[in-house]
Design a protein around this motif. Structure first.
Motif, PDB file in Angstrom:
ATOM      1  N   LEU A  34      49.062 -48.326  -5.523  1.00  0.00           N
ATOM      2  CA  LEU A  34      49.649 -47.689  -4.338  1.00  0.00           C
ATOM      3  C   LEU A  34      50.927 -48.389  -3.900  1.00  0.00           C
ATOM      4  N   ARG A  35      50.969 -49.691  -4.090  1.00  0.00           N
ATOM      5  CA  ARG A  35      52.141 -50.464  -3.641  1.00  0.00           C
ATOM      6  C   ARG A  35      53.424 -50.057  -4.369  1.00  0.00           C
ATOM      7  N   ASP A  36      53.286 -49.378  -5.500  1.00  0.00           N
ATOM      8  CA  ASP A  36      54.478 -48.871  -6.181  1.00  0.00           C
ATOM      9  C   ASP A  36      55.105 -47.704  -5.441  1.00  0.00           C
ATOM     10  N   HIS A 193      43.538 -25.843 -10.126  1.00  0.00           N
ATOM     11  CA  HIS A 193      42.987 -26.003  -8.778  1.00  0.00           C
ATOM     12  C   HIS A 193      43.865 -26.898  -7.900  1.00  0.00           C
ATOM     13  N   LEU A 194      44.748 -27.671  -8.527  1.00  0.00           N
ATOM     14  CA  LEU A 194      45.582 -28.614  -7.788  1.00  0.00           C
ATOM     15  C   LEU A 194      46.925 -28.011  -7.387  1.00  0.00           C
ATOM     16  N   GLY A 195      47.067 -26.708  -7.568  1.00  0.00           N
ATOM     17  CA  GLY A 195      48.337 -26.054  -7.255  1.00  0.00           C
ATOM     18  C   GLY A 195      48.777 -26.229  -5.815  1.00  0.00           C
ATOM     19  N   GLY A 196      47.820 -26.377  -4.902  1.00  0.00           N
ATOM     20  CA  GLY A 196      48.178 -26.552  -3.500  1.00  0.00           C
ATOM     21  C   GLY A 196      48.926 -27.839  -3.208  1.00  0.00           C
ATOM     22  N   LEU A 197      48.931 -28.777  -4.151  1.00  0.00           N
ATOM     23  CA  LEU A 197      49.651 -30.042  -3.962  1.00  0.00           C
ATOM     24  C   LEU A 197      51.090 -29.979  -4.452  1.00  0.00           C
ATOM     25  N   ARG A 198      51.411 -28.985  -5.272  1.00  0.00           N
ATOM     26  CA  ARG A 198      52.691 -29.004  -5.986  1.00  0.00           C
ATOM     27  C   ARG A 198      53.902 -28.763  -5.101  1.00  0.00           C
ATOM     28  N   LYS A 199      53.712 -28.178  -3.953  1.00  0.00           N
ATOM     29  CA  LYS A 199      54.851 -27.921  -3.071  1.00  0.00           C
ATOM     30  C   LYS A 199      55.452 -29.230  -2.547  1.00  0.00           C
ATOM     31  N   ASP A 200      54.603 -30.171  -2.174  1.00  0.00           N
ATOM     32  CA  ASP A 200      55.079 -31.397  -1.525  1.00  0.00           C
ATOM     33  C   ASP A 200      54.922 -32.660  -2.366  1.00  0.00           C
ATOM     34  N   PHE A 201      54.189 -32.579  -3.484  1.00  0.00           N
ATOM     35  CA  PHE A 201      53.907 -33.781  -4.259  1.00  0.00           C
ATOM     36  C   PHE A 201      54.146 -33.530  -5.745  1.00  0.00           C
ATOM     37  N   ARG A 202      54.431 -34.597  -6.461  1.00  0.00           N
ATOM     38  CA  ARG A 202      54.596 -34.490  -7.912  1.00  0.00           C
ATOM     39  C   ARG A 202      53.829 -35.633  -8.569  1.00  0.00           C
ATOM     40  N   PRO A 203      53.310 -35.437  -9.782  1.00  0.00           N
ATOM     41  CA  PRO A 203      52.577 -36.509 -10.476  1.00  0.00           C
ATOM     42  C   PRO A 203      53.472 -37.713 -10.730  1.00  0.00           C
ATOM     43  N   SER A 204      52.918 -38.907 -10.554  1.00  0.00           N
ATOM     44  CA  SER A 204      53.702 -40.115 -10.778  1.00  0.00           C
ATOM     45  C   SER A 204      52.953 -41.152 -11.610  1.00  0.00           C
ATOM     46  N   ALA A 205      51.706 -40.871 -11.967  1.00  0.00           N
ATOM     47  CA  ALA A 205      50.920 -41.789 -12.790  1.00  0.00           C
ATOM     48  C   ALA A 205      50.718 -41.182 -14.165  1.00  0.00           C
ATOM     49  N   ALA A 215      49.997 -50.906 -17.625  1.00  0.00           N
ATOM     50  CA  ALA A 215      49.415 -51.300 -16.346  1.00  0.00           C
ATOM     51  C   ALA A 215      47.911 -51.038 -16.327  1.00  0.00           C
ATOM     52  N   TRP A 216      47.499 -49.921 -16.930  1.00  0.00           N
ATOM     53  CA  TRP A 216      46.063 -49.624 -17.018  1.00  0.00           C
ATOM     54  C   TRP A 216      45.357 -50.656 -17.891  1.00  0.00           C
ATOM     55  N   ARG A 217      45.933 -50.958 -19.043  1.00  0.00           N
ATOM     56  CA  ARG A 217      45.334 -51.917 -19.966  1.00  0.00           C
ATOM     57  C   ARG A 217      45.224 -53.298 -19.331  1.00  0.00           C
ATOM     58  N   ASP A 218      46.242 -53.675 -18.574  1.00  0.00           N
ATOM     59  CA  ASP A 218      46.298 -55.034 -18.050  1.00  0.00           C
ATOM     60  C   ASP A 218      45.400 -55.273 -16.843  1.00  0.00           C
ATOM     61  N   HIS A 219      44.771 -54.218 -16.317  1.00  0.00           N
ATOM     62  CA  HIS A 219      43.874 -54.469 -15.188  1.00  0.00           C
ATOM     63  C   HIS A 219      42.492 -54.947 -15.659  1.00  0.00           C
ATOM     64  N   TYR A 220      42.255 -54.948 -16.973  1.00  0.00           N
ATOM     65  CA  TYR A 220      41.042 -55.543 -17.553  1.00  0.00           C
ATOM     66  C   TYR A 220      41.258 -57.036 -17.765  1.00  0.00           C
ATOM     67  N   PRO A 221      40.159 -57.848 -17.781  1.00  0.00           N
ATOM     68  CA  PRO A 221      38.769 -57.500 -17.499  1.00  0.00           C
ATOM     69  C   PRO A 221      38.559 -57.282 -16.011  1.00  0.00           C
ATOM     70  N   ILE A 222      37.532 -56.486 -15.688  1.00  0.00           N
ATOM     71  CA  ILE A 222      37.291 -56.172 -14.290  1.00  0.00           C
ATOM     72  C   ILE A 222      35.820 -55.843 -14.069  1.00  0.00           C
ATOM     73  N   TYR A 223      35.336 -56.187 -12.904  1.00  0.00           N
ATOM     74  CA  TYR A 223      33.971 -55.840 -12.515  1.00  0.00           C
ATOM     75  C   TYR A 223      33.976 -54.424 -11.958  1.00  0.00           C
ATOM     76  N   SER A 224      33.165 -53.549 -12.530  1.00  0.00           N
ATOM     77  CA  SER A 224      33.091 -52.162 -12.084  1.00  0.00           C
ATOM     78  C   SER A 224      31.864 -51.967 -11.197  1.00  0.00           C
TER      79      SER A 224
END
Length: 238
Positions: A34-36, A193-205, A215-224
């Protein structure tokens, strides 16, 4: 003390969790990405459905300004109130006993809306209404995860390939034919189903909620903190 929160101790999935590691998981998995996108020290988070509040608490303990915890299960919401007091963040929390599709927050009243593995639980007829409500109340960032209906395998259901493409009434006998016994089935959202988000938001991940694969790979190892809690030392193979 946390071990005196009766509602938590009576929940078999959560009463054995390592609390500190659970909060670290939420911080690494959701708050750090989120901090990004937002300065959390100035941002209001709405977490729906919040469960026992782990994500909201990790957000606040990481410096987040304020959190609104929305949870339809009254027992979990009461536990989250008690946990907030124990963790020293109750003065920065608001608690609401609501369903996502019925949430009555004011338009554009929260900076960040978190919907983690929730849309599959609202029911087929409510998915679009829930998404529309997220878009309505959110100013800046939507943090959303849910199983994809188009995926040929969804582990959140029976874990039987293609079974979730069948009507719910057909899934149990289909899975039993393949030797799998399962009791809880869901309607999963699809990209449309996510069409209602497209007016104000765009994918960023590009990798789950992370900006990229590294970034996903580097968050391991992790306790789930799922399935009673377990360590994941590396990304899954295959």
């Amino acid at each position: 003390m946390i071990d005196q929160v009766v509602e938590l101790q009576n929940n078999r999935e959560h009463n054995s969790l390592k609390i500190a590691e659970t909060l670290r998981y939420m911080a690494a998995m959701y708050v750090k990405p989120l901090r990004d996108h937002v300065h959390i020290e100035d941002a209001v988070l709405c977490d729906c459905a919040a469960g026992f509040g782990w994500l909201a608490f990790a957000y606040l303990l990481s410096g987040g300004k304020h959190a609104i915890l929305v949870e339809p299960h009254a027992g979990k919401l009461e536990a989250s109130r008690k946990l907030a007091a124990v963790l020293g963040v109750a003065d920065r929390c608001e608690f609401r006993n609501d369903l996502l599709q019925d949430l009555s927050l004011a338009d554009k009243s929260v900076d960040v809306f978190a919907s983690i593995e929730t849309l599959e639980h609202v029911g087929r007829k409510n998915i679009r209404a829930a998404v529309a409500n997220i878009a309505r109340v959110t100013r800046r960032v939507v943090l959303l995860t849910a199983p994809n209906q188009l995926s040929p395998l969804v582990s959140h259901d029976a874990g039987v390939p293609f079974s979730h493409w069948l009507p719910i009434g057909w899934r149990r006998p289909f899975c039993r034919m393949l030797g799998v016994s399962h009791s809880e089935y869901h309607h999963f959202p699809a990209p449309w189903h996510l069409g209602g988000l497209r007016k104000d938001f765009r994918p960023s991940a590009s990798a789950l909620v992370f900006r990229d694969f590294r970034a996903w790979r580097d968050h391991y190892p992790i306790y789930s903190p799922y399935a009673g809690g377990r360590w994941k030392m590396a990304p899954p193979v295959g």
